[in-house]
Motif scaffolding. Structure first.
Motif, mmCIF file in Angstrom:
data_model
loop_
_atom_site.group_PDB
_atom_site.id
_atom_site.type_symbol
_atom_site.label_atom_id
_atom_site.label_comp_id
_atom_site.label_asym_id
_atom_site.label_seq_id
_atom_site.Cartn_x
_atom_site.Cartn_y
_atom_site.Cartn_z
ATOM 1 N N ALA A 184 31.519 22.354 74.781
ATOM 2 C CA ALA A 184 32.186 23.441 74.274
ATOM 3 C C ALA A 184 31.357 24.735 74.492
ATOM 4 O O ALA A 184 31.647 25.808 74.570
ATOM 5 N N PHE A 240 33.492 28.079 74.082
ATOM 6 C CA PHE A 240 34.701 27.716 73.335
ATOM 7 C C PHE A 240 35.984 28.289 73.593
ATOM 8 O O PHE A 240 36.434 29.067 72.703
ATOM 9 N N VAL A 278 39.776 24.253 73.316
ATOM 10 C CA VAL A 278 38.613 23.762 72.789
ATOM 11 C C VAL A 278 38.932 23.576 71.171
ATOM 12 O O VAL A 278 38.873 22.479 70.355
#
Length: 136
Positions: free
Chosen positions: A68, A73, A77
């Motif tokens: 991630a 991110f 996620v």
């Protein structure tokens, strides 16, 4: 990065095996305990499976966070992480039942354990959908 993905998927598969198997094993362990009146081989197997898969779950979480971070991110996620944390809560609840069962206390009915087991399946389906569809 492919090795991190491979390790992540391998550990997730191992953790999922326990998430699906331990509640079911508790049903059979409960029956074995009623028949034997003591901690038998099925109980030992269930405890070992739960403990081993806990480590796999930790490695899966760490490698998932690594991936991630590598991807920055994205929104999907975060949704996956919330669902994984919910599944981890389910796993912790299972652990409490395993600890009680080691003491010979089986509070939950077979029906409850079956439904409890199926809830984890719904959680995994939701996680897979988020990973594949990436809706956010």
């Amino acid at each position: 990065m492919n090795w991190v993905k491979i390790i992540h998927l391998l550990c997730v598969m191992g953790w999922m095996t326990s998430i699906f198997a331990v509640p079911r094993a508790l049903i059979f362990w409960k029956r074995e305990h009623a028949r034997l009146g003591e901690f038998g081989p099925l109980g030992d197997l269930t405890v070992r499976l739960y403990r081993f898969s806990a480590g796999l779950g930790v490695v899966a979480l760490l490698t998932g966070l690594w991936l991630a971070a590598f991807w920055g991110f994205p929104g999907w996620v975060w949704v996956k992480l919330v669902l994984v944390l919910a599944l981890a809560g389910h796993y912790a609840w299972t652990g409490r039942m395993v600890l009680r069962a080691r003491r010979g206390v089986f509070s939950e009915s077979d029906r409850f354990l079956r439904i409890f087991n199926e809830i984890s399946v719904l959680g995994v389906i939701a996680i897979l959908w988020v990973v594949v569809a990436k809706p956010f």
